[in-house]
Design a protein around this motif. Structure first.
Motif, short mmCIF file in Angstrom:
data_model
loop_
_atom_site.label_atom_id
_atom_site.label_comp_id
_atom_site.label_asym_id
_atom_site.label_seq_id
_atom_site.Cartn_x
_atom_site.Cartn_y
_atom_site.Cartn_z
N ARG A 1 -7.19 -1.31 6.84
CA ARG A 1 -8.46 -0.64 7.08
C ARG A 1 -8.21 0.85 7.21
O ARG A 1 -7.23 1.28 7.83
CB ARG A 1 -9.18 -1.20 8.31
CG ARG A 1 -8.46 -1.06 9.63
CD ARG A 1 -9.31 -1.56 10.79
NE ARG A 1 -9.65 -2.98 10.68
CZ ARG A 1 -10.46 -3.62 11.53
NH1 ARG A 1 -11.01 -2.98 12.54
NH2 ARG A 1 -10.71 -4.90 11.37
N ILE A 2 -9.09 1.64 6.61
CA ILE A 2 -8.98 3.09 6.64
C ILE A 2 -10.20 3.65 7.35
O ILE A 2 -11.33 3.49 6.89
CB ILE A 2 -8.88 3.70 5.24
CG1 ILE A 2 -7.69 3.13 4.47
CG2 ILE A 2 -8.75 5.23 5.33
CD1 ILE A 2 -7.60 3.63 3.04
N SER A 3 -9.96 4.30 8.48
CA SER A 3 -11.03 4.95 9.23
C SER A 3 -10.95 6.45 8.98
O SER A 3 -9.86 7.03 8.99
CB SER A 3 -10.87 4.65 10.73
OG SER A 3 -11.79 5.40 11.49
N SER A 4 -12.11 7.06 8.75
CA SER A 4 -12.12 8.50 8.46
C SER A 4 -13.26 9.16 9.20
O SER A 4 -14.31 8.56 9.43
CB SER A 4 -12.27 8.73 6.96
OG SER A 4 -13.51 8.22 6.52
N TYR B 1 0.86 -1.19 0.00
CA TYR B 1 0.00 0.00 0.00
C TYR B 1 0.89 1.24 0.00
O TYR B 1 1.81 1.35 0.82
CB TYR B 1 -0.90 0.03 1.23
CG TYR B 1 -1.70 -1.24 1.44
CD1 TYR B 1 -2.95 -1.41 0.86
CD2 TYR B 1 -1.19 -2.27 2.23
CE1 TYR B 1 -3.68 -2.57 1.05
CE2 TYR B 1 -1.91 -3.43 2.44
CZ TYR B 1 -3.15 -3.58 1.85
OH TYR B 1 -3.87 -4.72 2.05
N LEU C 1 0.79 5.34 0.32
CA LEU C 1 -0.02 6.48 0.75
C LEU C 1 0.61 7.78 0.26
O LEU C 1 1.79 8.04 0.51
CB LEU C 1 -0.12 6.50 2.27
CG LEU C 1 -0.84 7.72 2.88
CD1 LEU C 1 -2.32 7.70 2.53
CD2 LEU C 1 -0.64 7.76 4.39
N PHE D 1 -7.71 10.63 9.83
CA PHE D 1 -7.62 9.43 9.00
C PHE D 1 -6.66 8.46 9.71
O PHE D 1 -5.56 8.85 10.09
CB PHE D 1 -7.04 9.74 7.62
CG PHE D 1 -7.85 10.67 6.78
CD1 PHE D 1 -9.22 10.50 6.63
CD2 PHE D 1 -7.25 11.73 6.12
CE1 PHE D 1 -9.97 11.36 5.84
CE2 PHE D 1 -7.98 12.59 5.33
CZ PHE D 1 -9.35 12.42 5.19
N THR D 2 -7.08 7.21 9.86
CA THR D 2 -6.20 6.18 10.40
C THR D 2 -6.06 5.07 9.37
O THR D 2 -7.06 4.52 8.89
CB THR D 2 -6.76 5.59 11.71
OG1 THR D 2 -6.91 6.63 12.66
CG2 THR D 2 -5.81 4.55 12.28
N PHE D 3 -4.82 4.75 9.02
CA PHE D 3 -4.51 3.68 8.08
C PHE D 3 -3.83 2.56 8.88
O PHE D 3 -2.67 2.71 9.28
CB PHE D 3 -3.57 4.19 6.98
CG PHE D 3 -4.09 5.41 6.26
CD1 PHE D 3 -4.76 5.29 5.06
CD2 PHE D 3 -3.89 6.69 6.79
CE1 PHE D 3 -5.24 6.42 4.40
CE2 PHE D 3 -4.36 7.82 6.13
CZ PHE D 3 -5.04 7.68 4.93
N LEU E 1 -4.53 6.43 -1.86
CA LEU E 1 -4.07 5.14 -1.36
C LEU E 1 -3.96 4.21 -2.55
O LEU E 1 -4.96 3.83 -3.16
CB LEU E 1 -5.04 4.60 -0.31
CG LEU E 1 -4.67 3.35 0.50
CD1 LEU E 1 -4.87 2.07 -0.28
CD2 LEU E 1 -3.23 3.44 1.02
N GLN F 1 0.16 11.64 0.95
CA GLN F 1 -0.47 12.62 1.83
C GLN F 1 -0.01 14.02 1.44
O GLN F 1 0.95 14.19 0.68
CB GLN F 1 -0.12 12.33 3.29
CG GLN F 1 1.36 12.49 3.62
CD GLN F 1 1.67 12.06 5.04
OE1 GLN F 1 2.11 10.94 5.27
NE2 GLN F 1 1.48 12.98 5.99
#
Length: 734
Positions: free
Chosen positions: A266-269, A184, A186, A255-257, A229, A188
């Motif tokens: 898992r991506i939390s937003s 993966y 990223l 954002f948590t990757f 991503l 940013q």
């Protein structure tokens, strides 16, 4: 994508065995998000990627079934990506939601109840999926709005309970997305004042990577709430699989990757829950902001074009309408002006050919006149010593001159040296029993307080009620929250970051309702506020106080990844030692404006700017609403090349900016993009200084689209900090 497809086929078998016969498909023209309910009643994400044939979401042969059973034992173990994982039961990783019930139980479980899909129009549909805790009266509804042509999905969550007393929310994500890939990558976007949105790409490693803000307001100061991503390999401009995502929230975001032990991501937003535990009343619906994302298997360029198209039609106020070119007084006068200086500049705006004159900071305050940034903020009445006839006179004079009149305000802030602060010290965010903490000698007004909301709305409304109102607002915000405490919120201080943002939205909604098409620029000490929640109320945003054109190429390049050209304000100023041509050509990449002393321009410079403004107005619809193609990146070369192509592929504009090359760089031919291969195009170099020679030797000649896209032209100058602008026009073809 092989692993993703493997998981898709695997989970489709167990869906057929379930009482729920069909997967829940959220589809666009080219992408799909597939959700399924397992035998245990939990909701899982089984696929996110390129759109497949409908049968692929259902079909599983007996042979494949036996293979799964032999290889994996219990294939249900592979249905492991909960769509909205909870805290407190068996979840070992990042949770989307965490709460404490009335009896102190910190665990939540959500099982599927029902779902429905509503067709909003021919292009949009909304799917809502209701889940509930089997023990406690808590319901969570996941919402997915799909935009078919734009290939964009907007996702948000509603949380409600019916326990006897309030429950405490600790986490409340807008979305949780899951991926299975070998690697993966990223991308940013980070920075600070004057160096916004610098791109940085890195490979994600085991554990959690967090991008967030805790600043309350001006929340994009260090981190911009956007990301790419890429799956398996780094995504290029035109190749690679990736998701582009952004959160539509103007407060603290997160954002948590998280990469787990099985290489699943898992991506939390959503809203940053930092210092924001939320006491949710029985029956109150907590609605999260929208997470907006698009899947592309054709690189970052296609993802950007998806978002630009969505922004034009759905994301930005009046995105399909024109924008105003302008002349700003700031760098010509700063705080030192009077009526004559300003009315003379109205003539300058007319001479330049722009649509509007913008009056910046320094026009207000009487007991404490705004002669610098240490006083007057909050006292929104014209300073009588500077403007004895008030704003109405300026509006009348601008109208007589034939230009529109716009104005700067910073209504969320206050100077301690102001009448507003003297009258309402309780309207200010500040800690009890602590010294006031200043930034730019100012404090933040408490917009969680309805009285403050009324005051801010009245600030705008009073100006609009003066002689027919202004044509444009520049809305600034020059500090973040520190030492923040709300007298109004009393014992609910952990609600402050959320309620401030909600209060601001209430004000903006009132303004938009009363003045629905009023153009407004969003500014925050530069690019400290750039998100799609704000852009529902603003027509554009100020990208950075750094207007040096060399630096602006990088800043504008960064913003272009997620925002359309018509929303990005670029001004020609005194920053930098480059030519007026280079400065103007760089600013033309987005929404053009000027902040220079027109009277100091040489004759040939004035002639150039007048011609450039005329060219820009003629071509603005292509730049604002055409498809953008980033061809040569300044991060990879000593130049930047990009172009815009209109929907019919009849008109295009190409910009080439040479930055700081080595001696005699010998740039190669540039292959154009986005044209019709079967059409013939005339290529003309424009925006030339009077009597200057053209850089493009083939200027004025015609070529097939096929030739321009597969062979190309030598479009770049080799001179340091120089620029070339090409107008490309179809002269024949289908």
């Amino acid at each position: 994508m092989k692993k993703v497809l493997f998981l898709l086929v695997l989970t489709s078998f167990f869906w057929k065995a379930n009482t729920q016969n069909d997967p829940i498909a959220i589809e666009t023209q080219n992408s799909a998000l597939i959700l399924k309910v397992a035998k245990n009643g939990l909701l899982y994400q089984s696929y996110l990627g390129e759109k497949l044939e409908a049968s692929a979401y259902h079909t599983l042969s007996k042979e494949t079934e036996r293979t799964f059973v032999i290889n994996d034992g219990n294939p249900l173990l592979n249905l492991r990506h909960q769509a909205y994982p909870t805290y407190g039961t068996d979840n070992l990783f990042e949770s989307a939601i965490r709460m404490t019930h009335n009896d102190g139980n910190p665990a939540l479980e959500l099982v599927y109840v029902s779902h429905q899909t509503t067709k909003i129009d021919g292009n949009t549909a909304e799917t809502s999926i209701k889940m509930k805790d089997p023990v406690y009266p808590v319901e969570v509804t996941l919402h997915y709005k799909s935009f078919y042509k734009e290939n964009v999905i907007e996702q948000w969550t509603e949380i409600v309970h019916r326990e006897k007393k309030p429950v405490t929310l600790y986490n409340y994500a807008s979305s949780m997305l899951h991926f299975d890939a070998d690697k993966y990558w990223l991308t940013q976007f980070h920075g600070d004042w004057a160096k916004e949105v610098r791109m940085q790409e890195s490979e994600l490693t085991s554990g959690a990577k967090v991008i967030d803000s805790k600043l309350g307001v001006r929340t994009n100061m260090y981190q911009t709430p956007v990301f790419f991503l890429a799956l398996n390999d780094k995504a290029k401009e035109n190749t690679g699989e990736l998701v582009a995502g952004t959160i539509a929230w103007s407060g603290n975001f997160k954002f948590t990757f998280e990469l787990d032990n099985k290489k699943s991501l898992r991506i939390s937003s959503g809203i940053n829950p930092f210092a924001s535990e939320y006491s949710l009343q029985p029956g109150e619906v907590f609605t999260t902001p929208s997470f907006i994302y698009t899947f592309s298997n054709k690189g970052k360029g296609q993802a950007s074009r998806n978002l630009h198209s969505w922004a034009k039609n759905y994301g930005v106020k009046d995105g399909d309408k024109s924008r105003l070119t302008l002349l700003n007084n700031w760098e010509t006068t700063f705080f030192n002006f009077d009526e004559k200086k300003l009315t003379d500049m109205f003539e300058d705006a007319k001479t330049l050919g722009v649509d509007m004159f913008l009056l910046d900071d320094g026009w207000f305050g009487n007991k404490y006149p705004r002669s610098g940034d240490k006083s007057g903020l909050g006292d929104w009445e014209a300073t009588k010593t500077k403007l004895p006839n008030g704003l109405g006179f300026l509006m009348q004079q601008a109208e007589k001159t034939g230009v529109k009149f716009g104005i700067w305000i910073e209504p969320e802030m206050v100077n301690p040296k102001s009448e507003l602060y003297e009258k309402h010290p309780d309207w200010v965010l500040k800690l009890p029993n602590r010294e006031e903490n200043y930034y730019r000698t100012q404090l933040v007004l408490d917009l969680s307080n309805p009285k403050v909301q009324d005051f801010v709305f009245k600030t705008v409304d009073d100006i609009m009620q003066t002689n027919g109102g202004v044509a444009f607002f520049k809305w600034d915000c020059n500090r973040m929250m520190t030492n923040a405490y709300s007298t109004y919120l009393k014992n609910q201080q952990s609600h402050l970051f959320i309620e401030y943002t909600r209060g601001l939205y209430k004000v903006l909604e009132r303004i938009k309702t009363k003045y629905p098409h009023l153009p407004m620029m969003l500014c925050a000490g530069g690019g400290g506020r750039t998100d799609y929640a704000f852009l529902k109320y603003f027509t554009e945003f100020w990208a950075s106080d750094n207007t040096d054109p060399y630096n602006r190429v990088f800043i504008q390049w960064g913003y272009s990844q997620f925002f359309p050209a018509f929303a990005i304000c670029n001004h020609v100023t005194s920053w930098g030692n480059q030519s007026i041509k280079f400065k103007t050509d760089v600013a033309m990449m987005g929404k053009l404006g000027f902040d220079i002393n027109i009277k100091e321009l040489k004759e040939n410079e004035l002639k150039y700017t007048q011609d450039a403004v005329a060219n820009y107005k003629r071509l603005s619809s292509v730049i604002w609403h055409g498809d953008m193609y980033r061809i040569v990146s300044p991060y990879e070369d000593s130049r930047a090349v990009l172009m815009y192509v209109d929907e019919s592929k009849d008109k295009a504009v190409l910009f080439s900016y040479t930055l700081h090359p080595l001696y005699d760089p010998q740039y190669n031919l540039v292959r154009f993009e986005g044209l019709d291969a079967n059409k013939i195009y005339k290529v003309e170099e424009i925006n030339l200084m009077p009597e200057a020679k053209k850089t493009l030797q083939e200027s004025g000649e015609s070529f097939t689209g096929d030739y321009l896209m597969n062979v190309g032209l030598r479009v770049s100058s080799s001179k340091v900090e120089s620029s070339v602008v090409l107008e490309i026009t179809a002269v024949s073809g289908n």
